[in-house]
Design an enzyme around this catalytic site. Structure first.
Site, mmCIF file in Angstrom:
data_model
loop_
_atom_site.group_PDB
_atom_site.id
_atom_site.type_symbol
_atom_site.label_atom_id
_atom_site.label_comp_id
_atom_site.label_asym_id
_atom_site.label_seq_id
_atom_site.Cartn_x
_atom_site.Cartn_y
_atom_site.Cartn_z
ATOM 1 N N ALA A 176 -24.400 -21.833 5.686
ATOM 2 C CA ALA A 176 -25.674 -22.425 5.293
ATOM 3 C C ALA A 176 -26.876 -21.499 5.543
ATOM 4 O O ALA A 176 -27.864 -21.554 4.819
ATOM 5 C CB ALA A 176 -25.876 -23.741 6.034
ATOM 6 N N PHE B 17 -26.978 -27.400 8.309
ATOM 7 C CA PHE B 17 -26.413 -28.705 8.642
ATOM 8 C C PHE B 17 -26.737 -29.085 10.083
ATOM 9 O O PHE B 17 -27.154 -30.191 10.369
ATOM 10 C CB PHE B 17 -24.884 -28.696 8.444
ATOM 11 N N ARG B 18 -26.497 -28.080 10.980
ATOM 12 C CA ARG B 18 -26.635 -28.377 12.408
ATOM 13 C C ARG B 18 -27.975 -27.891 12.943
ATOM 14 O O ARG B 18 -28.709 -27.220 12.247
ATOM 15 C CB ARG B 18 -25.470 -27.729 13.165
ATOM 16 N N GLN C 68 -18.827 -20.991 2.442
ATOM 17 C CA GLN C 68 -18.632 -22.404 2.802
ATOM 18 C C GLN C 68 -19.655 -23.253 2.070
ATOM 19 O O GLN C 68 -19.614 -24.473 2.129
ATOM 20 C CB GLN C 68 -18.832 -22.589 4.315
ATOM 21 N N ASP D 282 -23.634 -24.808 -2.782
ATOM 22 C CA ASP D 282 -24.899 -24.841 -3.526
ATOM 23 C C ASP D 282 -24.924 -23.962 -4.770
ATOM 24 O O ASP D 282 -25.935 -23.904 -5.466
ATOM 25 C CB ASP D 282 -26.062 -24.458 -2.586
ATOM 26 N N HIS E 165 -15.287 -24.679 0.360
ATOM 27 C CA HIS E 165 -15.466 -26.131 0.477
ATOM 28 C C HIS E 165 -15.746 -26.800 -0.865
ATOM 29 O O HIS E 165 -16.180 -27.945 -0.912
ATOM 30 C CB HIS E 165 -16.607 -26.440 1.462
ATOM 31 N N CYS F 173 -16.230 -42.213 -14.542
ATOM 32 C CA CYS F 173 -15.436 -41.432 -15.491
ATOM 33 C C CYS F 173 -15.466 -42.105 -16.866
ATOM 34 O O CYS F 173 -15.301 -43.327 -16.961
ATOM 35 C CB CYS F 173 -14.001 -41.342 -14.963
HETATM 36 N N1 APR Z 1 -30.483 -16.011 8.092
HETATM 37 C C1 APR Z 1 -29.288 -15.956 8.763
HETATM 38 N N2 APR Z 1 -28.792 -16.978 9.487
HETATM 39 C C2 APR Z 1 -29.519 -18.097 9.541
HETATM 40 C C3 APR Z 1 -30.773 -18.240 8.892
HETATM 41 C C4 APR Z 1 -31.251 -17.126 8.138
HETATM 42 N N3 APR Z 1 -32.416 -17.166 7.470
HETATM 43 N N4 APR Z 1 -31.240 -19.489 9.126
HETATM 44 C C5 APR Z 1 -30.325 -20.111 9.881
HETATM 45 N N5 APR Z 1 -29.281 -19.275 10.156
HETATM 46 C C6 APR Z 1 -28.033 -19.560 10.888
HETATM 47 C C7 APR Z 1 -28.150 -20.518 12.051
HETATM 48 O O1 APR Z 1 -28.534 -19.818 13.246
HETATM 49 C C8 APR Z 1 -26.715 -21.059 12.150
HETATM 50 O O2 APR Z 1 -25.890 -20.227 12.950
HETATM 51 O O3 APR Z 1 -27.153 -20.206 9.978
HETATM 52 C C9 APR Z 1 -26.216 -20.980 10.692
HETATM 53 C C10 APR Z 1 -26.059 -22.324 9.994
HETATM 54 O O4 APR Z 1 -25.054 -23.056 10.640
HETATM 55 P P1 APR Z 1 -24.550 -24.508 10.177
HETATM 56 O O5 APR Z 1 -25.716 -25.381 9.882
HETATM 57 O O6 APR Z 1 -23.567 -24.989 11.176
HETATM 58 O O7 APR Z 1 -23.838 -24.206 8.762
HETATM 59 P P2 APR Z 1 -22.373 -23.697 8.449
HETATM 60 O O8 APR Z 1 -21.841 -22.844 9.547
HETATM 61 O O9 APR Z 1 -22.407 -23.144 7.071
HETATM 62 O O10 APR Z 1 -21.576 -25.064 8.398
HETATM 63 C C11 APR Z 1 -20.226 -25.043 8.064
HETATM 64 O O11 APR Z 1 -20.092 -27.437 8.113
HETATM 65 O O12 APR Z 1 -21.007 -29.537 7.620
HETATM 66 C C12 APR Z 1 -20.084 -28.572 7.247
HETATM 67 O O13 APR Z 1 -19.116 -28.270 5.135
HETATM 68 C C13 APR Z 1 -20.314 -28.041 5.844
HETATM 69 O O14 APR Z 1 -19.967 -25.813 4.969
HETATM 70 C C14 APR Z 1 -20.538 -26.560 6.038
HETATM 71 C C15 APR Z 1 -19.816 -26.290 7.331
#
Ligand code: APR
Length: 253
Positions: free
Chosen positions: A29, A40-41, A106, A109, A124, A153
């Site tokens: 993300a 997400f988190r 993952q 989008d 995903h 559908c």
């Molecule tokens: N550049 C780089 N990293 C960044 C930036 C940025 N501009 N902004 C935020 N981050 C980092 C955050 O520090 C964090 O480590 O991106 C990460 C986002 O983490 P998550 O929100 O946990 O997302 P992700 O790891 O993709 O989640 C995995 O969880 O809910 C499910 O299916 C969903 O694909 C998703 C999966």
């Protein structure tokens, strides 16, 4: 971080990418944060604003209208307007010039595709397609009217679901196989913007590490990878760091 220190690390990374004959990027993300998509988190993450229950299969089947109202707001009204940022474009340019072999994302989008990228494995699934929960027919999101919920559908009137995985669903078979192959082949892995908290995606870089690959990580914060398998951690925004690496590799600095 001191500029000189960062610059020398960037040079090391550019050289590693230059020398590697099989580089794989895994994105989360964070790479889309600069496109306006929240992670997400964390404090401002989606799951602090919305209840993730809408992405639980049982809830979705039992409450399709309520679930779809939230899904539409997050993944179609909001995500649907997002455009790729400098980080997506840099990865695409690295692919085009032969320095990056595969992107495993993952994210659902579609922004890697929107930036013109190829060899993208959507681990995903993707929000641009909808799937019939009965017959499996696939629909392009632009061909589905989301004004009336839930979308159904044309053939059997069953509820359509976004073609990305919900909690508890398995990884799409082909994406899983291709990702395992990619990380088995990788000599270099670039982990970008993911906390590494969600398995099995989080286990993929470990496959490459076990085979002797080097691991580069780009993130604004340290993660579960940083002190375990990361060889070089570049702390910063993906949209700042990746274009710098691209410039160094293509000799523009
Ligand atoms: N550049 C780089 N990293 C960044 C930036 C940025 N501009 N902004 C935020 N981050 C980092 C955050 O520090 C964090 O480590 O991106 C990460 C986002 O983490 P998550 O929100 O946990 O997302 P992700 O790891 O993709 O989640 C995995 O969880 O809910 C499910 O299916 C969903 O694909 C998703 C999966």
């Amino acid at each position: 971080m001191q500029t000189n220190f960062l610059t020398s690390r960037l040079r090391d990374v550019a050289e590693m990418i230059h020398k590697s004959d099989y580089t794989v990027a895994i994105t989360g993300a964070g790479i889309s944060a600069e496109s306006g998509i929240p992670p997400f988190r964390g404090e401002n993450g989606l799951w602090s604003k919305y209840d993730p229950i809408v992405l639980e299969l049982n809830y979705f089947y039992q409450n399709p209208v309520e679930a779809w109202e939230v899904i539409r707001e997050i993944f179609y009204d909001f995500f649907g307007k997002a455009k790729p940022n400098a980080a997506h474009y840099s990865l695409t340019h690295l692919q085009e010039s032969g320095f990056l072999q595969e992107i495993v994302t993952q994210n659902i989008d579609n922004l890697h595709h929107a930036s013109g990228g190829s060899n993208i494995i959507e681990f995903h699934g993707s929000s641009v397609k909808l799937i019939c929960t009965k017959c499996g027919e696939i629909y392009d999101k632009d061909k589905v009217n989301l004004d009336e919920l839930p979308p159904r559908c044309d053939k059997d009137q069953a509820v359509l679901k976004p073609d990305f995985i919900f909690f508890g669903e398995g990884i799409p078979q082909e994406a899983y196989q291709k990702s395992i192959e990619a990380f088995n082949k990788a000599k270099l892995v670039i982990i970008i913007g993911t906390t590494g908290e969600v398995a099995p995606a989080s286990s993929l870089p470990y496959i490459a590490k076990k085979n002797g690959a080097k691991i580069i990580e780009i993130n604004t914060e340290s993660t579960s990878f940083t002190n375990s398998i990361t060889d070089i951690f570049l702390k910063g925004k993906a949209g700042d760091v990746l274009p710098e690496i691209e410039k160094l590799i293509t000799g523009k600095l």
